[in-house]
Design a protein around this motif. Structure first.
Motif, PDB file in Angstrom:
ATOM      1  N   GLY A 126      32.701  40.597  66.629  1.00 44.18           N
ATOM      2  CA  GLY A 126      32.651  39.793  67.837  1.00 44.18           C
ATOM      3  C   GLY A 126      31.650  38.656  67.807  1.00 44.18           C
ATOM      4  O   GLY A 126      31.659  37.794  68.696  1.00 44.18           O
ATOM      5  N   GLU A 127      30.787  38.618  66.805  1.00 46.93           N
ATOM      6  CA  GLU A 127      29.778  37.553  66.713  1.00 46.93           C
ATOM      7  C   GLU A 127      30.439  36.207  66.428  1.00 46.93           C
ATOM      8  O   GLU A 127      31.379  36.112  65.644  1.00 46.93           O
ATOM      9  CB  GLU A 127      28.780  37.882  65.608  1.00 46.93           C
ATOM     10  N   ARG A 128      29.918  35.159  67.049  1.00 42.53           N
ATOM     11  CA  ARG A 128      30.415  33.807  66.777  1.00 42.53           C
ATOM     12  C   ARG A 128      29.840  33.366  65.438  1.00 42.53           C
ATOM     13  O   ARG A 128      28.625  33.293  65.273  1.00 42.53           O
ATOM     14  CB  ARG A 128      30.011  32.849  67.888  1.00 42.53           C
ATOM     15  N   VAL A 129      30.732  33.070  64.474  1.00 43.40           N
ATOM     16  CA  VAL A 129      30.272  32.792  63.112  1.00 43.40           C
ATOM     17  C   VAL A 129      30.544  31.377  62.623  1.00 43.40           C
ATOM     18  O   VAL A 129      29.969  30.941  61.632  1.00 43.40           O
ATOM     19  CB  VAL A 129      30.882  33.803  62.108  1.00 43.40           C
ATOM     20  N   ALA A 130      31.433  30.661  63.281  1.00 46.79           N
ATOM     21  CA  ALA A 130      31.782  29.301  62.840  1.00 46.79           C
ATOM     22  C   ALA A 130      32.489  28.607  63.993  1.00 46.79           C
ATOM     23  O   ALA A 130      32.695  29.188  65.064  1.00 46.79           O
ATOM     24  CB  ALA A 130      32.686  29.341  61.607  1.00 46.79           C
ATOM     25  N   GLN A 131      32.867  27.361  63.753  1.00 49.29           N
ATOM     26  CA  GLN A 131      33.662  26.651  64.747  1.00 49.29           C
ATOM     27  C   GLN A 131      34.833  25.966  64.062  1.00 49.29           C
ATOM     28  O   GLN A 131      34.788  25.674  62.869  1.00 49.29           O
ATOM     29  CB  GLN A 131      32.822  25.666  65.538  1.00 49.29           C
ATOM     30  N   MET A 132      35.878  25.753  64.841  1.00 55.70           N
ATOM     31  CA  MET A 132      37.109  25.159  64.335  1.00 55.70           C
ATOM     32  C   MET A 132      37.371  23.876  65.120  1.00 55.70           C
ATOM     33  O   MET A 132      37.404  23.898  66.348  1.00 55.70           O
ATOM     34  CB  MET A 132      38.255  26.160  64.502  1.00 55.70           C
ATOM     35  N   VAL A 133      37.533  22.777  64.385  1.00 58.74           N
ATOM     36  CA  VAL A 133      37.807  21.478  64.983  1.00 58.74           C
ATOM     37  C   VAL A 133      39.150  20.994  64.458  1.00 58.74           C
ATOM     38  O   VAL A 133      39.417  21.063  63.260  1.00 58.74           O
ATOM     39  CB  VAL A 133      36.693  20.461  64.621  1.00 58.74           C
ATOM     40  N   PHE A 134      39.990  20.522  65.345  1.00 58.42           N
ATOM     41  CA  PHE A 134      41.304  20.014  64.950  1.00 58.42           C
ATOM     42  C   PHE A 134      41.224  18.512  64.724  1.00 58.42           C
ATOM     43  O   PHE A 134      40.599  17.790  65.493  1.00 58.42           O
ATOM     44  CB  PHE A 134      42.347  20.326  66.029  1.00 58.42           C
ATOM     45  N   GLN A 135      41.858  18.070  63.640  1.00 57.34           N
ATOM     46  CA  GLN A 135      41.867  16.654  63.295  1.00 57.34           C
ATOM     47  C   GLN A 135      43.289  16.199  63.001  1.00 57.34           C
ATOM     48  O   GLN A 135      44.112  16.964  62.495  1.00 57.34           O
ATOM     49  CB  GLN A 135      41.000  16.411  62.047  1.00 57.34           C
ATOM     50  N   HIS A 136      43.539  14.937  63.309  1.00 63.51           N
ATOM     51  CA  HIS A 136      44.830  14.327  63.002  1.00 63.51           C
ATOM     52  C   HIS A 136      44.874  14.010  61.508  1.00 63.51           C
ATOM     53  O   HIS A 136      43.887  13.538  60.942  1.00 63.51           O
ATOM     54  CB  HIS A 136      45.005  13.048  63.814  1.00 63.51           C
ATOM     55  N   VAL A 137      46.002  14.269  60.877  1.00 62.96           N
ATOM     56  CA  VAL A 137      46.186  13.976  59.458  1.00 62.96           C
ATOM     57  C   VAL A 137      47.280  12.915  59.341  1.00 62.96           C
ATOM     58  O   VAL A 137      48.445  13.194  59.612  1.00 62.96           O
ATOM     59  CB  VAL A 137      46.601  15.242  58.668  1.00 62.96           C
ATOM     60  N   PRO A 138      46.906  11.700  58.964  1.00 61.48           N
ATOM     61  CA  PRO A 138      47.926  10.656  58.858  1.00 61.48           C
ATOM     62  C   PRO A 138      48.872  10.929  57.689  1.00 61.48           C
ATOM     63  O   PRO A 138      48.467  11.486  56.663  1.00 61.48           O
ATOM     64  CB  PRO A 138      47.112   9.382  58.626  1.00 61.48           C
ATOM     65  N   GLN A 139      50.107  10.572  57.852  1.00 57.56           N
ATOM     66  CA  GLN A 139      51.070  10.662  56.758  1.00 57.56           C
ATOM     67  C   GLN A 139      50.849   9.441  55.872  1.00 57.56           C
ATOM     68  O   GLN A 139      50.838   8.308  56.358  1.00 57.56           O
ATOM     69  CB  GLN A 139      52.503  10.691  57.307  1.00 57.56           C
ATOM     70  N   VAL A 140      50.632   9.666  54.588  1.00 57.07           N
ATOM     71  CA  VAL A 140      50.367   8.571  53.663  1.00 57.07           C
ATOM     72  C   VAL A 140      51.344   8.635  52.498  1.00 57.07           C
ATOM     73  O   VAL A 140      51.962   9.670  52.240  1.00 57.07           O
ATOM     74  CB  VAL A 140      48.910   8.600  53.130  1.00 57.07           C
TER      75      VAL A 140
END
Length: 147
Positions: free
Chosen positions: A110-124
């Motif tokens: 149950g301990e908070r161990v990290a964080q998750m951030v969402f990012q846009h990934v452009p199509q290249v």
């Protein structure tokens, strides 16, 4: 707004799903779904389960990043940071932690161990060429601008 589907994995009903800890937080805190406490000795690393899997649109990636408080107070950080979770991955989200501190650190359920951030990934589209356009910087790399 992008829809992100979270699936709690069996046996993890007591572990919180990712959530933002403030209204404007960029990251969603991830909680350890360890069956037993995990002791990370200095220099040791461990793959910590979070108890959920997810699905997201193909134009996104999830980045797993350290929590600043754990890094500052205990030297606990994420290897391969930020870690990337691709949109087509459907397995359990796990966090690769390392103890860069001086003392052993215990991770409990149950301990908070990290964080998750969402990012846009452009199509290249990658394109092989024989010449690149010139710039003032050119090939100057690591430390080329001095102090």
């Amino acid at each position: 707004m992008y829809p992100i589907q979270l699936k709690r994995l069996p046996g993890n009903e007591d572990v919180e799903l990712p959530r933002q800890m403030s209204e404007w937080a960029a990251g969603f805190d991830l909680h350890a779904a360890v069956a037993e406490p995990v002791v990370l000795a200095p220099g040791e690393r461990a793959l910590i389960p979070t108890g959920f899997a997810m699905a997201m649109p193909r134009e996104l990636e999830a980045q797993i990043r350290p929590r600043s408080g754990l890094a500052y107070k205990h030297g606990i950080t994420c290897l391969n940071s930020p870690g990337t979770i691709d949109a087509d991955y459907r397995g359990e989200v796990k966090v690769l932690l390392i103890n860069l501190g001086q003392e052993p650190f215990t991770i409990v359920r149950g301990e908070r161990v990290a964080q998750m951030v969402f990012q846009h990934v452009p199509q290249v589209k990658l394109e092989e060429v024989t010449e690149l356009s010139e710039t003032v910087r050119g090939e100057g790399g690591f430390g080329h601008t001095g102090k």
